[in-house]
Design a protein around this motif. Structure first.
Motif, PDB file in Angstrom:
ATOM      1  N   PHE A 195       0.825  -1.210   0.000  1.00  0.00           N
ATOM      2  CA  PHE A 195       0.000   0.000   0.000  1.00  0.00           C
ATOM      3  C   PHE A 195       0.856   1.256   0.000  1.00  0.00           C
ATOM      4  O   PHE A 195       0.637   2.178  -0.799  1.00  0.00           O
ATOM      5  CB  PHE A 195      -0.944  -0.016   1.209  1.00  0.00           C
ATOM      6  CG  PHE A 195      -1.773   1.245   1.373  1.00  0.00           C
ATOM      7  CD1 PHE A 195      -2.321   1.891   0.274  1.00  0.00           C
ATOM      8  CD2 PHE A 195      -2.021   1.778   2.631  1.00  0.00           C
ATOM      9  CE1 PHE A 195      -3.086   3.048   0.422  1.00  0.00           C
ATOM     10  CE2 PHE A 195      -2.784   2.921   2.790  1.00  0.00           C
ATOM     11  CZ  PHE A 195      -3.313   3.557   1.677  1.00  0.00           C
ATOM     12  N   TYR A 196       1.821   1.322   0.892  1.00  0.00           N
ATOM     13  CA  TYR A 196       2.597   2.550   1.082  1.00  0.00           C
ATOM     14  C   TYR A 196       3.741   2.626   0.078  1.00  0.00           C
ATOM     15  O   TYR A 196       4.923   2.645   0.425  1.00  0.00           O
ATOM     16  CB  TYR A 196       3.091   2.631   2.526  1.00  0.00           C
ATOM     17  CG  TYR A 196       1.952   2.737   3.523  1.00  0.00           C
ATOM     18  CD1 TYR A 196       1.161   3.883   3.581  1.00  0.00           C
ATOM     19  CD2 TYR A 196       1.644   1.683   4.380  1.00  0.00           C
ATOM     20  CE1 TYR A 196       0.102   3.985   4.475  1.00  0.00           C
ATOM     21  CE2 TYR A 196       0.589   1.777   5.285  1.00  0.00           C
ATOM     22  CZ  TYR A 196      -0.180   2.929   5.318  1.00  0.00           C
ATOM     23  OH  TYR A 196      -1.231   3.032   6.200  1.00  0.00           O
ATOM     24  N   ARG A 197       3.361   2.684  -1.196  1.00  0.00           N
ATOM     25  CA  ARG A 197       4.323   2.756  -2.282  1.00  0.00           C
ATOM     26  C   ARG A 197       3.622   3.351  -3.497  1.00  0.00           C
ATOM     27  O   ARG A 197       2.397   3.305  -3.617  1.00  0.00           O
ATOM     28  CB  ARG A 197       4.850   1.360  -2.626  1.00  0.00           C
ATOM     29  CG  ARG A 197       3.783   0.426  -3.142  1.00  0.00           C
ATOM     30  CD  ARG A 197       4.289  -1.001  -3.355  1.00  0.00           C
ATOM     31  NE  ARG A 197       5.430  -1.030  -4.257  1.00  0.00           N
ATOM     32  CZ  ARG A 197       6.181  -2.109  -4.471  1.00  0.00           C
ATOM     33  NH1 ARG A 197       5.913  -3.237  -3.807  1.00  0.00           N
ATOM     34  NH2 ARG A 197       7.180  -2.082  -5.312  1.00  0.00           N
ATOM     35  N   PRO A 198       4.357   3.908  -4.441  1.00  0.00           N
ATOM     36  CA  PRO A 198       3.733   4.395  -5.678  1.00  0.00           C
ATOM     37  C   PRO A 198       3.537   3.255  -6.665  1.00  0.00           C
ATOM     38  O   PRO A 198       4.186   2.206  -6.565  1.00  0.00           O
ATOM     39  CB  PRO A 198       4.765   5.402  -6.194  1.00  0.00           C
ATOM     40  CG  PRO A 198       6.080   4.852  -5.727  1.00  0.00           C
ATOM     41  CD  PRO A 198       5.803   4.215  -4.380  1.00  0.00           C
ATOM     42  N   TYR A 199       2.656   3.477  -7.606  1.00  0.00           N
ATOM     43  CA  TYR A 199       2.400   2.505  -8.673  1.00  0.00           C
ATOM     44  C   TYR A 199       2.499   3.210 -10.022  1.00  0.00           C
ATOM     45  O   TYR A 199       2.509   4.448 -10.115  1.00  0.00           O
ATOM     46  CB  TYR A 199       1.019   1.866  -8.516  1.00  0.00           C
ATOM     47  CG  TYR A 199       0.958   0.822  -7.426  1.00  0.00           C
ATOM     48  CD1 TYR A 199       1.068  -0.529  -7.728  1.00  0.00           C
ATOM     49  CD2 TYR A 199       0.794   1.178  -6.088  1.00  0.00           C
ATOM     50  CE1 TYR A 199       1.012  -1.503  -6.742  1.00  0.00           C
ATOM     51  CE2 TYR A 199       0.753   0.222  -5.092  1.00  0.00           C
ATOM     52  CZ  TYR A 199       0.861  -1.120  -5.424  1.00  0.00           C
ATOM     53  OH  TYR A 199       0.821  -2.075  -4.430  1.00  0.00           O
ATOM     54  N   ARG A 200       2.553   2.387 -11.041  1.00  0.00           N
ATOM     55  CA  ARG A 200       2.555   2.875 -12.415  1.00  0.00           C
ATOM     56  C   ARG A 200       1.250   2.459 -13.065  1.00  0.00           C
ATOM     57  O   ARG A 200       0.759   1.336 -12.844  1.00  0.00           O
ATOM     58  CB  ARG A 200       3.726   2.246 -13.181  1.00  0.00           C
ATOM     59  CG  ARG A 200       4.145   3.008 -14.431  1.00  0.00           C
ATOM     60  CD  ARG A 200       4.998   4.175 -14.051  1.00  0.00           C
ATOM     61  NE  ARG A 200       5.579   4.810 -15.241  1.00  0.00           N
ATOM     62  CZ  ARG A 200       5.941   6.080 -15.241  1.00  0.00           C
ATOM     63  NH1 ARG A 200       5.782   6.806 -14.166  1.00  0.00           N
ATOM     64  NH2 ARG A 200       6.479   6.612 -16.312  1.00  0.00           N
ATOM     65  N   VAL A 201       0.662   3.355 -13.843  1.00  0.00           N
ATOM     66  CA  VAL A 201      -0.522   3.014 -14.636  1.00  0.00           C
ATOM     67  C   VAL A 201      -0.189   3.296 -16.095  1.00  0.00           C
ATOM     68  O   VAL A 201       0.441   4.300 -16.424  1.00  0.00           O
ATOM     69  CB  VAL A 201      -1.769   3.806 -14.189  1.00  0.00           C
ATOM     70  CG1 VAL A 201      -2.256   3.304 -12.844  1.00  0.00           C
ATOM     71  CG2 VAL A 201      -1.501   5.304 -14.118  1.00  0.00           C
TER      72      VAL A 201
END
Length: 728
Positions: free
Chosen positions: A321-327
């Motif tokens: 959860f406590y992380r960025p993601y890529r879309v």
């Protein structure tokens, strides 16, 4: 020691309140939140240069701030404050008593003893302004004008300004000069808002981000069927077609305004209401954004529950959860971060009930727990995103949240293991490594769009927007409308696409200003027609909100026997319904009384009877106007026009644009205007609805209307009408 990064994102937003066609601003919230929250939040950050954060400034807010500070615009409440207290009309006194207690009682009225005294005298919620206005003398009214505007000023402004502190100490019996001083201070504080934010950004303390221009729900603009992703059974509007070109406009113009104000392009975006979908990714990337944010529940849905909260509210798989993601969509890609809505809601809804130090300490305790929970399973710096409105919650806090925010910033600046960050800086140092398979379509509220679509009122608003937009497109396609006029008309469409109008439709939210929001939405659509030189469809005169339809008028009680001669004969109208224009109050009332004064209405067994009273002899006054319109919402398409009233070439027709002859309608014009409209000619029979308004036109512009908002709602009577009313 392991660290946790905290991204505070303060979302600063106001819808676009001005009616640019009419040249008026009916709500004061940009100014009032400007001198309180937008000024105060920036000043507090200047006190703590070690604290990094992100501030999201919505273009519709920036545009209005510039109007106040660079174009000299004002709002209705500002104008009402400037009126000398001994020169207030009765209408203005009523508006003052209705509107100038719009502040949270416990934190903004009670701390000012004189304001609290006036509040108790007003008996708000127990008595109408009409019932209590004689209790207020000139000193009371002037003090109310001053205290309302003082109460909305941020505490830091009092700390820094001797003049404001002196007025706070004085507390009562202000002078006209002191009142104008307070208003001048409002303007000076507003003038500091944008420069303060620019300074914070230029020194590297704050990242400034933006939102699509007029705060639309982007997924619904792209395709209203996105609503079915979270709500498969939702009832959609009649027209589900999307407007991707409008999405492009909102994004492109947001970036352009931001660049013109601050000198650089924004890297990040908070989508309106945190609303996202897979299909918006190319549009956002094409506008130049590198990251955006939304709520944690979107992550739950996008990962099929890999990240979620358990029954006790703890995050399952916190390291995910406590992380960025890529879309990614096609060749377009973005970073995305997800707000911790539990921590965000603590600030927004709960901490105001605690002492400042205890609340700040509790917040830091939550951050330490997060750091501990993921320290062993995550070698990367975890990111905790706390995102919430940066203005609305502080009025519930003591001293507008100053003690809490000072305590919070002090803890954040000096607590080991906790690092405040700007989102763009964090993403540069910690790029996303995981790509979401698909970005779920939803908002930051229950991961759906329920607030903005699906209810009858919401869907009606969407359909009216669509029909107006299609009309504009058809006029544009003919190629005969000047470019500047087209630009202004499209701007009205873009304003009407804002999320705030839909927020107040449906059952979820309500405020004392529901009717005004309803009116403004429809007025922006009406403005498209006005700008193109056409009469708006009658549907745009009908309130969408059921709450907005409540207007102060009485109903007919008996059949009438009236000689239609234009003479004021009170006895003939004793059984009529009556609407007094000056009875309409609150933020819905006009700043000054118009020509219309009273409206009487009733029935004979065969006709609808109307009498319109003006602020002067009707024949003389109407000679200066082009038409009186009796606009029928029901039955639709039966507008009755009195053209060139009071002149020798006066005529009465159905539909002023394409006139049709009228049969059997009687008109009397002298001291008042009287009309008798046969039910047969109107096209109604027993128990069918009759909904109408009276409008005074000069050219194609409405100069006055009764009722000011909404319609008079009646039912065609049966022969037993009088007996039924007697039984009632």
């Amino acid at each position: 020691m392991a660290e946790v990064a905290v991204a505070l994102v303060w979302h600063q937003h106001q819808p676009y309140y001005p009616d640019d066609v009419a040249g008026q601003t009916l709500m004061p919230w940009v100014r009032l939140h400007g001198v309180k929250d937008y000024y105060g939040m920036a000043m507090l950050l200047h006190e703590f240069p070690e604290v990094r954060c992100t501030i999201n400034l919505v273009p519709s807010l920036l545009k209005q701030l510039l109007q106040y500070t660079e174009q000299g615009r004002s709002d209705r409440h500002q104008e009402l404050t400037r009126v000398p207290a001994d020169g207030l009309s009765q209408e203005q006194v009523f508006r003052l008593l209705d509107d100038f207690f719009m502040a949270h009682h416990a934190t903004m009225i009670r701390p000012w003893p004189r304001y609290e005294e006036l509040y108790r005298k007003r008996q708000l919620g127990q008595a109408r302004a009409q019932d209590v206005w004689r209790r207020f003398d000139t000193r009371d009214l002037r003090d109310l004008q001053v205290l309302f505007n003082l109460a909305w000023i941020h505490p830091i402004a009092f700390e820094k300004n001797d003049g404001l502190r002196s007025l706070r100490h004085k507390g009562r019996y202000f002078t006209e000069e002191e009142k104008l001083y307070v208003l001048d201070q409002h303007v000076q504080l507003l003038q500091q808002v944008i420069p303060l934010h620019r300074q914070l950004a230029q020194r590297g303390q704050v990242e400034l981000t933006t939102t699509p221009f007029y705060h639309p729900i982007v997924p619904l603009l792209l395709d209203k069927r996105y609503a079915r992703e979270a709500m498969p059974e939702v009832r959609l509007p009649r027209f589900t077609i999307g407007y991707p070109e409008d999405v492009e406009w909102h994004l492109r113009e947001a970036v352009q305004l931001f660049q013109s104000v601050f000198g650089w392009a924004p890297a990040g975006m908070w989508p309106s209401e945190g609303s996202v979908c897979q299909g918006m990714i190319p549009h956002v990337a094409r506008a130049g954004f590198r990251w955006m944010a939304t709520d944690e529940e979107i992550l739950y849905q996008s990962t099929n529950g890999l990240v979620r909260r358990d029954a006790k509210g703890y995050i399952v798989n916190p390291q995910e959860f406590y992380r960025p993601y890529r879309v990614v969509e096609g060749d377009a890609e973005l970073d995305i971060v997800f707000r911790d809505h539990a921590l965000s809601d603590l600030i927004g809804f709960h901490y105001y009930r605690s002492s400042a130090e205890l609340a700040a300490e509790d917040f830091l305790g939550k951050l330490r727990s997060i750091r501990t929970a993921i320290a062993e399973s995550n070698s990367r710096l975890p990111l905790v995103s706390v995102i919430l409105d940066g203005e609305n919650c502080w009025e519930y806090y003591a001293e507008q949240g100053v003690p809490f925010l000072r305590a919070l910033y002090r803890w954040l600046a000096h607590t080991k293991g906790v690092r405040t960050v700007r989102v763009a800086d964090y993403l540069q140092e910690n790029p996303a490594r995981v790509t979401l398979p698909r970005l779920f379509a939803g908002s930051w509220i229950h991961h759906n769009f329920d607030i903005w679509i699906g209810h009858e009122e919401d869907n009606s608003a969407w359909d009216l927007l669509h029909l107006t937009r299609e009309y504009l497109k058809s006029r544009q396609a003919r190629g005969v409308v000047p470019a500047e006029t087209l630009k202004r008309a499209w701007e009205e469409i873009y304003v009407a696409e804002g999320s705030d109008w839909f927020w107040w439709y449906g059952p979820q939210h309500s405020s004392p200003q529901d009717a005004l929001f309803d009116y403004l939405f429809r007025k922006h659509l009406q403005n498209v027609y006005f700008l193109l030189g056409e009469e708006p469809p009658v549907e745009l005169a009908r309130p969408i909100s059921k709450r907005a339809a409540r207007v102060p008028y009485t109903l007919p009680r008996s059949f009438l026997e009236v000689r239609i001669n234009g003479r004021r004969t009170p006895i003939e109208w004793l059984g009529a319904g009556r609407y007094l224009v000056e009875d309409e109050r609150g933020t819905m009332a006009m700043a000054a009384p118009g020509p219309l004064q009273e409206l009487y209405f009733g029935f004979t067994p065969r006709a609808l009877i109307l009498r319109v009273d003006f602020r002067g002899p009707a024949r003389d006054l109407l000679a200066d106007y082009d038409a009186v319109r009796i606009g029928f919402v029901a039955p639709a398409g039966r507008d009755l026009w009195l053209l060139q009233p009071g002149r020798t070439d006066q005529q009465i027709v159905w539909n002023g644009q394409n006139p049709k002859p009228v049969n059997g309608v009687e008109v009397g014009l002298d001291q008042v205007l009287e009309l008798a409209i046969p039910f047969e000619e109107l096209g109604v029979t027993v128990d069918q609805p009759i909904q109408f308004f009276v409008e005074l036109l000069e050219g194609k512009q409405s100069r006055d209307r009764a009722p000011r908002y909404g319609t008079i709602d009646l039912t065609c009577p049966s022969p037993d009408f009088e007996r039924i009313m007697w039984d009632v």
